[in-house]
Design a protein around this motif. Structure first.
Motif, PDB file in Angstrom:
ATOM      1  N   SER A  32       0.763  -1.147   0.172  1.00  0.00           N
ATOM      2  CA  SER A  32      -0.042  -0.223   0.015  1.00  0.00           C
ATOM      3  C   SER A  32       0.869   1.312  -0.124  1.00  0.00           C
ATOM      4  CB  SER A  32      -0.945  -0.133   1.277  1.00  0.00           C
ATOM      5  OG  SER A  32      -0.327   0.761   2.063  1.00  0.00           O
ATOM      6  N   PRO A  33       0.261   2.499  -0.153  1.00  0.00           N
ATOM      7  CA  PRO A  33       1.031   3.650  -0.554  1.00  0.00           C
ATOM      8  C   PRO A  33       1.874   4.049   1.001  1.00  0.00           C
ATOM      9  CG  PRO A  33      -0.727   4.110  -1.474  1.00  0.00           C
ATOM     10  CD  PRO A  33      -1.161   2.626  -0.836  1.00  0.00           C
ATOM     11  N   THR A  34       1.396   3.360   2.035  1.00  0.00           N
ATOM     12  CA  THR A  34       2.006   3.897   3.324  1.00  0.00           C
ATOM     13  C   THR A  34       2.654   2.560   4.045  1.00  0.00           C
ATOM     14  OG1 THR A  34      -0.124   3.839   4.183  1.00  0.00           O
ATOM     15  CG2 THR A  34       0.439   5.920   3.821  1.00  0.00           C
ATOM     16  N   GLY A  35       2.842   1.681   3.314  1.00  0.00           N
ATOM     17  CA  GLY A  35       3.351   0.478   4.084  1.00  0.00           C
ATOM     18  C   GLY A  35       2.883  -0.818   3.506  1.00  0.00           C
ATOM     19  N   LEU A  36       3.427  -1.964   3.936  1.00  0.00           N
ATOM     20  CA  LEU A  36       2.905  -3.279   3.795  1.00  0.00           C
ATOM     21  C   LEU A  36       1.802  -3.633   4.879  1.00  0.00           C
ATOM     22  CD1 LEU A  36       5.880  -5.785   3.191  1.00  0.00           C
ATOM     23  CD2 LEU A  36       4.594  -4.693   1.362  1.00  0.00           C
ATOM     24  N   VAL A  37       0.681  -4.055   4.292  1.00  0.00           N
ATOM     25  CA  VAL A  37      -0.471  -4.677   4.871  1.00  0.00           C
ATOM     26  C   VAL A  37      -0.433  -6.248   5.157  1.00  0.00           C
ATOM     27  CG1 VAL A  37      -2.951  -4.634   5.104  1.00  0.00           C
ATOM     28  CG2 VAL A  37      -1.759  -2.477   4.260  1.00  0.00           C
ATOM     29  N   ARG A  38      -0.547  -6.701   6.168  1.00  0.00           N
ATOM     30  CA  ARG A  38      -0.554  -8.311   6.156  1.00  0.00           C
ATOM     31  C   ARG A  38      -1.906  -8.821   6.365  1.00  0.00           C
ATOM     32  NH1 ARG A  38       1.663 -12.032  10.959  1.00  0.00           N
ATOM     33  NH2 ARG A  38       3.463 -10.480  10.737  1.00  0.00           N
TER      34      ARG A  38
ATOM     35  N   LEU B 206      -3.310  -6.461   9.202  1.00  0.00           N
ATOM     36  CA  LEU B 206      -2.506  -5.981  10.115  1.00  0.00           C
ATOM     37  C   LEU B 206      -1.461  -4.786   9.366  1.00  0.00           C
ATOM     38  CD1 LEU B 206      -0.825  -6.393  12.996  1.00  0.00           C
ATOM     39  CD2 LEU B 206       0.741  -7.646  11.371  1.00  0.00           C
ATOM     40  N   ALA B 207      -1.359  -3.637  10.158  1.00  0.00           N
ATOM     41  CA  ALA B 207      -0.314  -2.706   9.469  1.00  0.00           C
ATOM     42  C   ALA B 207      -0.029  -1.906  10.782  1.00  0.00           C
ATOM     43  CB  ALA B 207      -1.240  -1.733   8.343  1.00  0.00           C
ATOM     44  N   PRO B 208       1.295  -1.376  10.647  1.00  0.00           N
ATOM     45  CA  PRO B 208       2.066  -0.776  11.495  1.00  0.00           C
ATOM     46  C   PRO B 208       1.496   0.498  12.142  1.00  0.00           C
ATOM     47  CG  PRO B 208       3.701  -1.330   9.848  1.00  0.00           C
ATOM     48  CD  PRO B 208       2.384  -1.785   9.549  1.00  0.00           C
ATOM     49  N   TRP B 209       0.914   1.194  11.224  1.00  0.00           N
ATOM     50  CA  TRP B 209       0.139   2.393  11.467  1.00  0.00           C
ATOM     51  C   TRP B 209      -1.307   2.179  12.308  1.00  0.00           C
ATOM     52  CZ3 TRP B 209       1.064   0.602   6.814  1.00  0.00           C
ATOM     53  CH2 TRP B 209       0.057   0.294   5.954  1.00  0.00           C
ATOM     54  N   ILE B 210      -1.589   0.969  12.155  1.00  0.00           N
ATOM     55  CA  ILE B 210      -2.885   0.769  12.992  1.00  0.00           C
ATOM     56  C   ILE B 210      -2.790   0.889  14.501  1.00  0.00           C
ATOM     57  CG2 ILE B 210      -5.175  -0.684  13.276  1.00  0.00           C
ATOM     58  CD1 ILE B 210      -4.352  -2.033  10.375  1.00  0.00           C
TER      59      ILE B 210
ATOM     60  N   PRO C 139      -3.297  -3.814  -3.784  1.00  0.00           N
ATOM     61  CA  PRO C 139      -2.496  -2.680  -3.993  1.00  0.00           C
ATOM     62  C   PRO C 139      -3.128  -1.819  -4.815  1.00  0.00           C
ATOM     63  CG  PRO C 139      -1.159  -4.766  -4.494  1.00  0.00           C
ATOM     64  CD  PRO C 139      -2.419  -5.170  -4.532  1.00  0.00           C
ATOM     65  N   ILE C 140      -4.010  -2.145  -5.724  1.00  0.00           N
ATOM     66  CA  ILE C 140      -4.635  -1.096  -6.779  1.00  0.00           C
ATOM     67  C   ILE C 140      -5.694  -0.373  -5.704  1.00  0.00           C
ATOM     68  CG2 ILE C 140      -5.964  -0.499  -8.797  1.00  0.00           C
ATOM     69  CD1 ILE C 140      -3.614  -2.394  -8.960  1.00  0.00           C
ATOM     70  N   ARG C 141      -6.372  -1.224  -4.911  1.00  0.00           N
ATOM     71  CA  ARG C 141      -7.488  -0.512  -4.103  1.00  0.00           C
ATOM     72  C   ARG C 141      -6.973   0.255  -3.074  1.00  0.00           C
ATOM     73  NH1 ARG C 141      -8.589  -2.024   1.512  1.00  0.00           N
ATOM     74  NH2 ARG C 141      -8.653  -4.313   1.316  1.00  0.00           N
ATOM     75  N   HIS C 142      -5.695  -0.209  -2.305  1.00  0.00           N
ATOM     76  CA  HIS C 142      -5.125   0.570  -1.426  1.00  0.00           C
ATOM     77  C   HIS C 142      -4.778   1.946  -1.823  1.00  0.00           C
ATOM     78  CE1 HIS C 142      -5.367  -1.953   2.221  1.00  0.00           C
ATOM     79  NE2 HIS C 142      -4.553  -2.926   1.213  1.00  0.00           N
ATOM     80  N   ALA C 143      -3.966   1.918  -3.060  1.00  0.00           N
ATOM     81  CA  ALA C 143      -3.617   3.171  -3.735  1.00  0.00           C
ATOM     82  C   ALA C 143      -4.797   4.183  -3.993  1.00  0.00           C
ATOM     83  CB  ALA C 143      -2.582   2.642  -5.002  1.00  0.00           C
TER      84      ALA C 143
END
Ligand SMILES: O=C(O)c1ccc(O)c(O)c1
Ligand SMILES: [Mg+2]
Length: 657
Positions: A499-505, A525-529, A638-642
């Motif tokens: 995703s534009p702000t990092g990897l999402v598990r 799961l993402a570090p910024w959550i 990734p298309i959706r996240h972006a």
């Protein structure tokens, strides 16, 4: 089963660790040396505190690098050990863990090692101490439990036994069957840890990535089954070195840890029931019953008492057979609530009016039921707040959840209303365990059928396909164990999505064989959550969604367009790439492009889907599964996240119409 936990698993001071372990219900603890040395409490204070809390002090550890050394160093090691034996007397601990040498070992000689272990045990006996010798997976010469056991047998001293630690055994892939060759009384201690399968050096893996049983990929029930068969009935103690748990809330981690042992006990009883039956069949020359994967209640009860180590079991529940409803919390009178209602009606959902007594309303599309709840939602952006699962027996399901230390959600219901029971998931989601959908009759003028709300063609078979929930990193492993132990969902292999702000598990938890009947929960799961922002104000940190399956996605998308639904815009580059990968027919590709649809394909079938704009932290996905496709369009994530990121930057997460 005597439960235990090493203080190294928990955050905080030694006192906080002991209190949390006792509160979570552990029988005993392993005192990690660093926790004692750094504590202002005297050994006598620690002993009194543990006594006061009803907590046993079962082990002192670790004692390092005793064996495989020249004589002079060995004598220094015995002096060091003697000081620890005296300390243990003050603590009231009778067993010490001695790890195989990783640092100072210079002599590879089993006879010398056995002699040195014998010498240590002899000294320990003078102090009433027992020595449990453990092979570390990265031990210089001794790194395999069978080798450690051979040395213990050769040393032949009553105060010397072995310690089995699942991590050191399973990380190296050692066969666990030979455990049954060790007499139970020579196993002095058992440590359990799970871990995700990672390809990295075993020491770093062990020191940072251990997790509690049920949160990783090791076959712990099989291991513990072998241990039970030896006649061992000592502590089964969690020893989990984990970077996250070390900084998470200590009481919460202790409860997660306890849940993992309760789960492991039950799984071990199940494993033994099946495996004992297979051994009996084998001995009698019959073929084992392949369907015996789920033992009968009688077999399970027998297995739980078959060996000296008693194994507590829980009320058995089948995995959920469907998603009963999803609930979104949304503030009374807020613009976002009106926006959400508009979105639902543009998707084709029908309103069924207000609940008789609560500020809550119901929307349905086929079998998909969505509740908008304005209760206690003041100042809260729309967010997914509750999920209902269809279970066979809600009383058994709730009893099981509570035994697994899930917190019940306090609820009030009026006379002649359906009593629904819920427990709280680690991320704050309320999980309802539903036996039917009779509660729909409590809405508006009453929905005609008890079982189903009326559906408008062509959505007759629309239903909730999956739900994505954001998980704060602090509670991610806990959530996986919660949903698998309480709800009987099975974790699938996880995937990382960019995703534009990092990897999402992305971790799929699933019940059912697949297709329409599968229950799918996706944990993201993402570090910024952040823990304190989930369920209510995740807007700026993460978006969650409810996916509705429909029989004809293109037709649905066209109907939604006519009703003015804001779609998530998909970039042209995506369609060019799709064409390059799949060589789709120009007409089909034009339709995808025109309607902002996404497409995926695998060996089993095809997948069509689209996303709506986001309101608060919630958006919707509409999907069509074709053939045996069981995925989630991962290449499209990734298309959706972006696209969502772009929409947010542009200040209209509303997307385009
Ligand atoms: O990582 C270690 O050094 C270590 C120490 C003691 C143990 O019981 C263990 O399993 C690992
Ligand atoms: Mg260990």
């Amino acid at each position: 089963m005597r439960t235990g936990i090493a203080t190294v698993c928990l955050s905080g001071t030694l006192e906080e660790k002991l209190r949390a372990a006792a509160k979570a219900g552990f029988g005993g603890v392993e005192i990690f040396e660093t926790d004692l040395i750094t504590s202002p409490l005297s050994p006598e204070d620690v002993r009194a505190l543990a006594d006061d809390q009803g907590l046993g002090l079962d082990l002192y550890q670790p004692f390092r690098d005793l064996d495989s050394v020249p004589d002079e160093l060995y004598r220094a090691n015995l002096r060091r050990a003697e000081a620890k034996f005296k300390l243990m007397g003050r603590l009231g601990i009778d067993t010490i863990l001695v790890c195989s040498n990783v640092a100072t070992a210079s002599i590879d000689d089993d006879a010398l090692r056995a002699e040195q272990l014998h010498g240590l045990a002899k000294l320990a006996a003078d102090y009433g101490v027992k020595v449990a010798y453990e092979a570390l997976a990265w031990g210089t010469y001794v790194n395999d439990f069978e080798h450690a056991w051979r040395l213990v047998a050769d040393a032949d001293h009553p105060n010397l036994g072995t310690c089995l630690d699942t991590f050191h055994i399973l990380s190296r892939g050692w066969d666990t069957e030979p455990i049954e060759q060790i007499p139970g009384e020579k196993i002095f201690f058992v440590q359990v840890a799970d871990a995700p399968k990672l390809s990295m050096d075993v020491l770093s893996w062990s020191r940072h990535y251990r997790v509690f049983p049920g949160e990783g990929q090791f076959d712990l029930p099989k291991f513990l089954g072998h241990v039970a068969r030896t006649g061992y009935n000592g502590p089964v103690s969690l020893e989990v070195f984990n970077d996250t748990f070390r900084q998470a809330d200590v009481e919460r981690t202790a409860v997660d840890a306890m849940r993992s042992l309760i789960w492991l006990e039950e799984r071990t009883a199940k494993h033994l029931a099946v495996s004992d039956a297979a051994r009996l069949a084998d001995a009698a020359g019959r073929d084992a019953d392949d369907d015996a994967a789920a033992p009968t209640p009688a077999q399970l009860a027998a297995a739980s008492r078959a060996y000296p180590m008693p194994l507590t079991t829980l009320p058995q529940v089948a995995p959920p057979s469907g998603v009963n409803f999803a609930e979104i919390k949304s503030a009374e009178g807020a613009a976002a609530t009106a926006e959400l209602e508009r979105l639902l009606s543009q998707l084709g959902f029908e309103p069924h009016g207000e609940h008789r007594t609560k500020p809550v309303n119901l929307w349905t599309l086929g079998d998909a039921r969505i509740i908008l709840n304005r209760q206690q939602a003041r100042g809260v952006d729309p967010a997914i707040s509750a999920l209902g699962f269809d279970v066979e027996n809600s009383v058994a399901a709730v009893a099981r959840a509570v035994q697994l230390k899930a917190a019940p959600v306090p609820r009030t219901s009026q006379a002649n209303e359906e009593v629904l029971q819920a427990v709280q998931a680690p991320d704050g989601t309320e999980v309802f365990l539903c036996q039917d959908a009779l509660w729909v009759n409590e809405f508006g003028s009453g929905v005609a059928s008890a079982e189903h709300a009326p559906s408008a063609a062509p959505f007759a078979s629309a239903h909730i396909d999956h739900i994505n929930l954001a998980q704060p990193w602090q509670h991610y492993d806990e959530a996986v164990l919660f949903y698998s132990s309480v709800l009987a969902l099975s974790p699938q292999p996880s995937q990382d999505v960019s995703s534009p702000t990092g990897l999402v598990r992305s971790q799929v938890m699933q019940a059912g064989a697949g297709g329409e009947s599968a229950v799918r929960l996706v944990l993201n799961l993402a570090p910024w959550i952040q823990a304190d922002t989930v369920r209510g104000t995740v807007r700026d940190t993460f978006q969650e969604h409810i996916a509705i399956a429909v029989p004809d996605l293109v037709e649905t998308a066209r109907a939604c367009r006519r009703r003015g639904l804001p779609f998530l815009p998909i970039p042209e580059n995506y369609y060019e790439d799709l064409d390059a990968r799949y060589g789709l027919s120009p007409d089909f590709l034009a339709t995808l492009r025109e309607l902002d649809l996404l497409y995926d394909r695998d060996a089993d079938g095809e997948f069509l889907h689209f996303y709506t704009a986001t309101v608060g932290s919630v958006f919707f996905e509409v999907v069509q599964r074709i053939g045996g496709y069981e995925g989630f369009g991962a290449p499209n994530a990734p298309i959706r996240h972006a696209a969502q990121h772009d929409a947010q930057l542009a200040g209209h997460p509303g997307g385009h119409r």
